[in-house]
Scaffold this motif. Structure first.
Motif, PDB file in Angstrom:
ATOM      1  N   UNK A   1      -1.068   2.481 -13.093  1.00 63.01           N
ATOM      2  CA  UNK A   1      -0.889   2.925 -11.727  1.00 63.01           C
ATOM      3  C   UNK A   1      -1.613   1.938 -10.807  1.00 63.01           C
ATOM      4  N   UNK A   2      -0.931   1.462  -9.770  1.00 63.13           N
ATOM      5  CA  UNK A   2      -1.590   0.540  -8.866  1.00 63.13           C
ATOM      6  C   UNK A   2      -2.212   1.293  -7.689  1.00 63.13           C
ATOM      7  N   UNK A   3      -2.931   0.553  -6.856  1.00 65.39           N
ATOM      8  CA  UNK A   3      -3.670   1.169  -5.746  1.00 65.39           C
ATOM      9  C   UNK A   3      -2.739   1.942  -4.811  1.00 65.39           C
ATOM     10  N   UNK A   4      -1.557   1.383  -4.510  1.00 68.55           N
ATOM     11  CA  UNK A   4      -0.617   2.059  -3.606  1.00 68.55           C
ATOM     12  C   UNK A   4      -0.190   3.416  -4.146  1.00 68.55           C
ATOM     13  N   UNK A   5      -0.075   3.558  -5.472  1.00 67.96           N
ATOM     14  CA  UNK A   5       0.369   4.815  -6.071  1.00 67.96           C
ATOM     15  C   UNK A   5      -0.674   5.918  -5.944  1.00 67.96           C
ATOM     16  N   UNK A   6      -1.926   5.559  -5.707  1.00 68.52           N
ATOM     17  CA  UNK A   6      -2.996   6.549  -5.646  1.00 68.52           C
ATOM     18  C   UNK A   6      -3.223   7.098  -4.244  1.00 68.52           C
ATOM     19  N   UNK A   7      -2.526   6.624  -3.251  1.00 63.92           N
ATOM     20  CA  UNK A   7      -2.752   7.059  -1.876  1.00 63.92           C
ATOM     21  C   UNK A   7      -2.418   8.526  -1.707  1.00 63.92           C
ATOM     22  N   UNK A   8      -3.292   9.228  -0.983  1.00 64.67           N
ATOM     23  CA  UNK A   8      -3.099  10.655  -0.731  1.00 64.67           C
ATOM     24  C   UNK A   8      -2.206  10.894   0.477  1.00 64.67           C
ATOM     25  N   UNK A   9      -2.046   9.902   1.335  1.00 62.37           N
ATOM     26  CA  UNK A   9      -1.206  10.054   2.521  1.00 62.37           C
ATOM     27  C   UNK A   9      -0.521   8.726   2.822  1.00 62.37           C
ATOM     28  N   UNK A  10       0.626   8.774   3.501  1.00 65.76           N
ATOM     29  CA  UNK A  10       1.379   7.536   3.754  1.00 65.76           C
ATOM     30  C   UNK A  10       0.657   6.613   4.722  1.00 65.76           C
ATOM     31  N   UNK A  11       0.886   5.322   4.551  1.00 63.82           N
ATOM     32  CA  UNK A  11       0.360   4.306   5.460  1.00 63.82           C
ATOM     33  C   UNK A  11       1.454   3.930   6.446  1.00 63.82           C
ATOM     34  N   UNK A  12       1.023   3.621   7.664  1.00 68.47           N
ATOM     35  CA  UNK A  12       1.942   3.203   8.716  1.00 68.47           C
ATOM     36  C   UNK A  12       1.497   1.850   9.258  1.00 68.47           C
ATOM     37  N   UNK A  13       2.446   0.961   9.541  1.00 68.41           N
ATOM     38  CA  UNK A  13       2.066  -0.315  10.139  1.00 68.41           C
ATOM     39  C   UNK A  13       1.436  -0.066  11.509  1.00 68.41           C
ATOM     40  N   UNK A  14       0.366  -0.769  11.786  1.00 67.60           N
ATOM     41  CA  UNK A  14      -0.297  -0.675  13.080  1.00 67.60           C
ATOM     42  C   UNK A  14      -0.999  -1.990  13.320  1.00 67.60           C
ATOM     43  N   UNK A  15      -0.740  -2.607  14.444  1.00 68.81           N
ATOM     44  CA  UNK A  15      -1.448  -3.826  14.823  1.00 68.81           C
ATOM     45  C   UNK A  15      -2.424  -3.452  15.922  1.00 68.81           C
ATOM     46  N   UNK A  16      -3.714  -3.561  15.606  1.00 70.37           N
ATOM     47  CA  UNK A  16      -4.741  -3.182  16.576  1.00 70.37           C
ATOM     48  C   UNK A  16      -6.017  -3.966  16.301  1.00 70.37           C
ATOM     49  N   UNK A  17      -6.785  -4.179  17.345  1.00 70.48           N
ATOM     50  CA  UNK A  17      -8.095  -4.809  17.205  1.00 70.48           C
ATOM     51  C   UNK A  17      -9.103  -3.760  16.774  1.00 70.48           C
ATOM     52  N   UNK A  18     -10.116  -4.206  16.045  1.00 67.55           N
ATOM     53  CA  UNK A  18     -11.159  -3.289  15.587  1.00 67.55           C
ATOM     54  C   UNK A  18     -12.459  -4.059  15.415  1.00 67.55           C
ATOM     55  N   UNK A  19     -13.506  -3.302  15.203  1.00 64.41           N
ATOM     56  CA  UNK A  19     -14.810  -3.865  14.882  1.00 64.41           C
ATOM     57  C   UNK A  19     -15.276  -3.202  13.596  1.00 64.41           C
ATOM     58  N   UNK A  20     -15.545  -4.013  12.583  1.00 68.22           N
ATOM     59  CA  UNK A  20     -16.020  -3.518  11.301  1.00 68.22           C
ATOM     60  C   UNK A  20     -17.515  -3.761  11.239  1.00 68.22           C
ATOM     61  N   UNK A  21     -18.275  -2.742  10.889  1.00 69.27           N
ATOM     62  CA  UNK A  21     -19.719  -2.893  10.821  1.00 69.27           C
ATOM     63  C   UNK A  21     -20.278  -2.435   9.495  1.00 69.27           C
ATOM     64  N   UNK A  22     -21.366  -3.098   9.099  1.00 69.62           N
ATOM     65  CA  UNK A  22     -22.145  -2.678   7.935  1.00 69.62           C
ATOM     66  C   UNK A  22     -23.530  -2.325   8.456  1.00 69.62           C
TER      67      UNK A  22
END
Length: 112
Positions: free
Chosen positions: A1-22
């Motif tokens: 089973x690959x990663x996509x098969x394990x998703x609990x909800x569907x993914x939708x294309x979205x192009x947006x800016x974000x800020x990732x923080x650690x």
């Protein structure tokens, strides 16, 4: 089973800016797709994250998708799940009830 098969909800294309923080750094990011529990993002700058690291994601909501009376940012908290060069898969939960509502509305709009 690959990663996509394990998703609990569907993914939708979205192009947006974000800020990732650690815990000690932030990076400009581009969101490529999104679901209720995770997203795929791209970082163009060098980063020092590993799978399992806790992250914060602040997503800028495209103006036409911001519900009236809500801020144009979505705050999510989660974990880096996988990475391949500059592409990162993250798993998250909304940071607050307000963020949960905003995320549901955004996904409903993307599903139309």
């Amino acid at each position: 089973m690959n990663y996509d098969d394990r998703r609990a909800s569907p993914r939708y294309p979205l192009r947006a800016f974000a800020e990732l923080g650690s815990s000690d750094r932030e990076w400009a990011a581009h969101v490529l797709d999104i679901s209720y529990y995770g997203a795929r993002i791209a970082l163009l700058d060098e980063y020092n994250l590993c799978a399992g690291d806790p992250i914060r994601l602040r997503l800028e909501i495209p103006e036409m998708q911001v519900p009236e009376g809500m801020l144009p940012y979505l705050h999510l908290e989660g974990t880096l799940v996988h990475q391949q060069e500059h592409m990162l898969g993250i798993q998250y939960e909304p940071a607050s009830e307000l963020d949960a509502e905003l995320l549901k509305q955004i996904l409903a709009n993307l599903n139309k």
